[in-house]
Design a protein around this motif. Structure first.
Motif, PDB file in Angstrom:
ATOM      1  N   LEU A  78       0.843  -1.207   0.000  1.00 34.92           N
ATOM      2  CA  LEU A  78       0.000   0.000   0.000  1.00 34.92           C
ATOM      3  C   LEU A  78       0.874   1.251   0.000  1.00 34.92           C
ATOM      4  O   LEU A  78       0.379   2.371  -0.164  1.00 34.92           O
ATOM      5  CB  LEU A  78      -0.914   0.021   1.228  1.00 34.92           C
ATOM      6  N   HIS A  79       2.172   1.065   0.200  1.00 37.00           N
ATOM      7  CA  HIS A  79       3.102   2.214   0.216  1.00 37.00           C
ATOM      8  C   HIS A  79       4.110   2.002  -0.939  1.00 37.00           C
ATOM      9  O   HIS A  79       3.692   1.775  -2.076  1.00 37.00           O
ATOM     10  CB  HIS A  79       3.738   2.257   1.613  1.00 37.00           C
ATOM     11  N   ALA A 113       4.097  -0.635  -3.842  1.00 36.43           N
ATOM     12  CA  ALA A 113       3.184  -0.539  -4.995  1.00 36.43           C
ATOM     13  C   ALA A 113       3.980  -0.516  -6.305  1.00 36.43           C
ATOM     14  O   ALA A 113       3.485  -0.948  -7.344  1.00 36.43           O
ATOM     15  CB  ALA A 113       2.314   0.719  -4.886  1.00 36.43           C
ATOM     16  N   MET A 124      -3.177  -1.229  -8.542  1.00 43.10           N
ATOM     17  CA  MET A 124      -1.967  -0.769  -7.889  1.00 43.10           C
ATOM     18  C   MET A 124      -1.381   0.424  -8.640  1.00 43.10           C
ATOM     19  O   MET A 124      -1.429   0.494  -9.866  1.00 43.10           O
ATOM     20  CB  MET A 124      -0.943  -1.907  -7.787  1.00 43.10           C
ATOM     21  N   HIS A 145      -4.708   7.803  -3.554  1.00 44.39           N
ATOM     22  CA  HIS A 145      -3.794   8.396  -2.560  1.00 44.39           C
ATOM     23  C   HIS A 145      -4.581   8.929  -1.380  1.00 44.39           C
ATOM     24  O   HIS A 145      -5.698   9.416  -1.541  1.00 44.39           O
ATOM     25  CB  HIS A 145      -2.966   9.529  -3.187  1.00 44.39           C
ATOM     26  N   ILE A 190     -13.961   4.495 -12.627  1.00 40.04           N
ATOM     27  CA  ILE A 190     -13.951   4.866 -11.204  1.00 40.04           C
ATOM     28  C   ILE A 190     -14.072   6.382 -11.005  1.00 40.04           C
ATOM     29  O   ILE A 190     -14.904   6.835 -10.225  1.00 40.04           O
ATOM     30  CB  ILE A 190     -12.681   4.328 -10.491  1.00 40.04           C
ATOM     31  N   ASP A 206       3.717   5.884  -7.912  1.00 44.24           N
ATOM     32  CA  ASP A 206       4.276   4.571  -8.212  1.00 44.24           C
ATOM     33  C   ASP A 206       3.871   4.019  -9.574  1.00 44.24           C
ATOM     34  O   ASP A 206       4.534   3.131 -10.095  1.00 44.24           O
ATOM     35  CB  ASP A 206       3.879   3.573  -7.102  1.00 44.24           C
TER      36      ASP A 206
HETATM   37  C1  LIG Z   1      -2.932   4.575  -1.353  1.00 47.58           C
HETATM   38  C2  LIG Z   1      -4.117   3.952  -0.649  1.00 47.58           C
HETATM   39  C3  LIG Z   1      -3.616   2.873   0.319  1.00 47.58           C
HETATM   40  C4  LIG Z   1      -4.846   5.048   0.123  1.00 47.58           C
HETATM   41  O1  LIG Z   1      -5.789   4.420   0.890  1.00 47.58           O
HETATM   42  P1  LIG Z   1      -6.896   5.199   1.783  1.00 47.58           P
HETATM   43  O2  LIG Z   1      -6.603   6.632   1.854  1.00 47.58           O
HETATM   44  O3  LIG Z   1      -6.988   4.441   3.051  1.00 47.58           O
HETATM   45  O4  LIG Z   1      -8.174   5.049   0.893  1.00 47.58           O
HETATM   46  P2  LIG Z   1      -9.315   3.963   1.098  1.00 47.58           P
HETATM   47  O5  LIG Z   1      -8.714   2.593   1.184  1.00 47.58           O
HETATM   48  O6  LIG Z   1     -10.185   4.400   2.238  1.00 47.58           O
HETATM   49  O7  LIG Z   1     -10.084   4.093  -0.281  1.00 47.58           O
HETATM   50  C5  LIG Z   1     -11.089   5.075  -0.523  1.00 47.58           C
HETATM   51  C6  LIG Z   1     -11.987   4.557  -1.629  1.00 47.58           C
HETATM   52  O8  LIG Z   1     -11.253   4.560  -2.863  1.00 47.58           O
HETATM   53  C7  LIG Z   1     -11.146   3.229  -3.379  1.00 47.58           C
HETATM   54  N1  LIG Z   1      -9.766   3.049  -3.826  1.00 47.58           N
HETATM   55  C8  LIG Z   1      -8.652   3.564  -3.259  1.00 47.58           C
HETATM   56  N2  LIG Z   1      -7.579   3.188  -3.958  1.00 47.58           N
HETATM   57  C9  LIG Z   1      -8.020   2.437  -4.970  1.00 47.58           C
HETATM   58  C10 LIG Z   1      -7.369   1.748  -6.016  1.00 47.58           C
HETATM   59  N3  LIG Z   1      -6.031   1.780  -6.150  1.00 47.58           N
HETATM   60  N4  LIG Z   1      -8.103   1.050  -6.884  1.00 47.58           N
HETATM   61  C11 LIG Z   1      -9.446   1.010  -6.771  1.00 47.58           C
HETATM   62  N5  LIG Z   1     -10.133   1.645  -5.795  1.00 47.58           N
HETATM   63  C12 LIG Z   1      -9.415   2.338  -4.906  1.00 47.58           C
HETATM   64  C13 LIG Z   1     -11.447   2.303  -2.205  1.00 47.58           C
HETATM   65  O9  LIG Z   1     -11.954   1.091  -2.636  1.00 47.58           O
HETATM   66  C14 LIG Z   1     -12.436   3.117  -1.417  1.00 47.58           C
HETATM   67  O10 LIG Z   1     -13.695   2.987  -1.978  1.00 47.58           O
HETATM   68  P3  LIG Z   1     -15.022   2.922  -1.022  1.00 47.58           P
HETATM   69  O11 LIG Z   1     -15.048   4.259  -0.326  1.00 47.58           O
HETATM   70  O12 LIG Z   1     -16.147   2.720  -1.980  1.00 47.58           O
HETATM   71  O13 LIG Z   1     -14.797   1.778  -0.098  1.00 47.58           O
HETATM   72  C15 LIG Z   1      -5.077   3.322  -1.676  1.00 47.58           C
HETATM   73  O14 LIG Z   1      -5.448   4.291  -2.630  1.00 47.58           O
HETATM   74  C16 LIG Z   1      -4.493   2.097  -2.371  1.00 47.58           C
HETATM   75  O15 LIG Z   1      -4.595   0.977  -1.854  1.00 47.58           O
HETATM   76  N6  LIG Z   1      -3.844   2.278  -3.574  1.00 47.58           N
HETATM   77  C17 LIG Z   1      -3.198   1.168  -4.240  1.00 47.58           C
HETATM   78  C18 LIG Z   1      -1.804   0.954  -3.652  1.00 47.58           C
HETATM   79  C19 LIG Z   1      -0.861   2.057  -4.046  1.00 47.58           C
HETATM   80  O16 LIG Z   1      -0.752   2.430  -5.190  1.00 47.58           O
HETATM   81  N7  LIG Z   1      -0.128   2.549  -3.058  1.00 47.58           N
HETATM   82  C20 LIG Z   1       0.847   3.604  -3.253  1.00 47.58           C
HETATM   83  C21 LIG Z   1       0.398   4.889  -2.655  1.00 47.58           C
HETATM   84  S1  LIG Z   1       1.466   6.231  -3.093  1.00 47.58           S
END
Ligand SMILES: CC(C)(COP(=O)(O)OP(=O)(O)OC[C@H]1O[C@@H](n2cnc3c(N)ncnc32)[C@H](O)[C@@H]1OP(=O)(O)O)[C@@H](O)C(=O)NCCC(=O)NCCS
Length: 374
Positions: A218-219, A222, A254, A258, A302, A315
């Motif tokens: 998730l950080h 990715a 992935m 954010h 989305i 990423d």
């Molecule tokens: C970065 C991340 C962890 C942030 O998470 P967060 O702030 O906790 O956001 P949430 O998990 O609460 O997600 C909010 C909503 O967006 C959606 N969402 C967030 N990231 C998504 C993604 N990459 N793909 C699809 N949907 C996504 C979630 O399903 C959620 O939907 P809901 O409200 O209907 O349940 C998240 O966006 C993610 O998992 N991204 C993929 C991993 C990634 O690229 N990480 C690098 C970050 S720099």
């Protein structure tokens, strides 16, 4: 007690002068300078800016450069350690082990003064690329390449990794990646590093906390996940179906989304431009076209249909650039760490300079007054 903010969302945990994010406007500054300006500098200049709080003058830059040069090499003990602990692991796992070992050899390990920490910071920034490149070459049973002081931080890393000098565009992409990856306010790994520093533990331990946290998917992990996703898609023509499948299964794409940005991540925009440049230079649009189709599908399905701000983050196009640079996926997160180390160090030094133990509370939701049976 205040309300629980799951994931500490929107919680302001501390004050910093190191970087500023405007998540609504998609803006990122290091020490007040926009990242679109910073990419015109070198990674060493930007590291100096982050750690010392100002851009170096000529003398300071020369001094910083010389110290980097003096500290880049790693000795035989480190190489031997890399040889014995190389079990098909990620570059991140190797970095974590080697940084721990290097801390044993530092006679100022537990000296948290500014002078000692600046000295340790220079050593860590200098050695990170050498460790990652040596780890890779050892795992491929190839000779380890020594650093070339005539090259930039980015070009030297690619040279040590591959054994030949990179093309100009490759060197520029690597340098820009390190600059853009260097700092991002109180992201999860920087927070971990600051929590460790706040206990007055040593800076190596703080950096190891940062490494452990950056590795997760998730950080920073990715980037590895994005590279794996690109490898799973046989051709750009199949990218839309692949992405629609993920969305229908409610899986995350992935490299998208954010916690702070509610619009385009400004780092992703810079990387996207570089990704198209290297695709054209290499006369191979495959990875870029695949990525573009994923992005378009996520946007339609989305952003537009569900009205959620899920844009490419730092990423996504980093993973695309790494495909063109032929960086092995298992190294992806450790290459991110080569840049991020500068930000971690700056934050640790800021924390030691005005410290208070970071210790939040948890709301207990378990049972009470359970008695042991006699
Ligand atoms: C970065 C991340 C962890 C942030 O998470 P967060 O702030 O906790 O956001 P949430 O998990 O609460 O997600 C909010 C909503 O967006 C959606 N969402 C967030 N990231 C998504 C993604 N990459 N793909 C699809 N949907 C996504 C979630 O399903 C959620 O939907 P809901 O409200 O209907 O349940 C998240 O966006 C993610 O998992 N991204 C993929 C991993 C990634 O690229 N990480 C690098 C970050 S720099």
């Amino acid at each position: 007690m205040t309300d629980v903010q799951k994931g500490l969302e929107k919680v302001i945990a501390l004050e910093t002068k190191i970087s500023y994010i405007d998540g609504e406007r998609g803006l990122l500054e290091y020490r007040g300078i926009n990242i679109n300006e910073l990419v015109k500098l070198t990674f060493l200049e930007v590291s100096h800016l982050l750690i010392f709080g100002h851009l170096p003058n000529n003398d300071e830059l020369e001094d910083f450069f010389n110290q980097m040069h003096d500290n880049r090499d790693i000795d035989d003990e480190v190489l031997n350690l890399l040889k014995i602990c190389n079990f098909n692991i990620e570059g991140m796992d190797a970095l974590r082990t080697i940084i721990s070992y290097l801390s044993h050899c530092d006679q100022d390990l537990n000296d948290n003064s500014m002078t000692a920490n600046i000295r340790k910071a220079t050593k860590l920034i200098a050695k990170f690329p050498t460790i990652v490149a040596a780890f890779h070459r050892i795992s491929e049973l190839e000779d380890v390449i020594h650093p070339d002081p005539s090259l930039s931080h980015g070009a030297n890393f690619l040279y040590m990794l591959k054994g030949f000098r990179p093309k100009d565009i490759e060197a520029r992409i690597m340098e820009t990646d390190f600059i853009i990856s260097a700092e991002h306010e109180l992201n999860a790994s920087t927070f971990s590093a600051r929590v460790t520093a706040s206990t007055t533990s040593d800076i190596y331990s703080a950096i190891i906390s940062g490494l452990g946290t950056l590795k997760g998917r998730l950080h920073g992990g990715a980037r590895l996940a994005v590279m794996e996703m690109l490898d799973e898609i046989p051709s750009p023509d199949e990218a839309e179906k692949y992405t629609l499948d993920l969305i229908s299964k409610k899986q995350r794409i992935m490299g998208f989304g954010h916690r702070v940005y509610k619009t385009h991540d400004p780092r992703g925009l810079i990387f996207k431009k570089l990704a198209i440049q290297i695709a054209k230079e290499n006369k191979d649009m495959t990875w870029y076209d695949t990525a573009q189709k994923i992005e378009n599908t996520v946007f339609q399905e989305i952003v537009e249909k569900k009205n959620k701000p899920i844009y490419p983050n730092v990423d996504f196009y980093a993973g695309v650039m790494y495909k063109y640079l032929e960086i092995p996926p298992l190294l992806a997160t450790s290459v991110f760490a080569i840049g991020r180390i500068a930000g971690w160090l700056a934050h640790c030094i800021e924390q030691y300079g005005d410290n208070r133990l970071i210790r939040p509370r948890a709301r207990y939701i378990g049972e009470h007054e359970i008695h042991l049976r006699k």
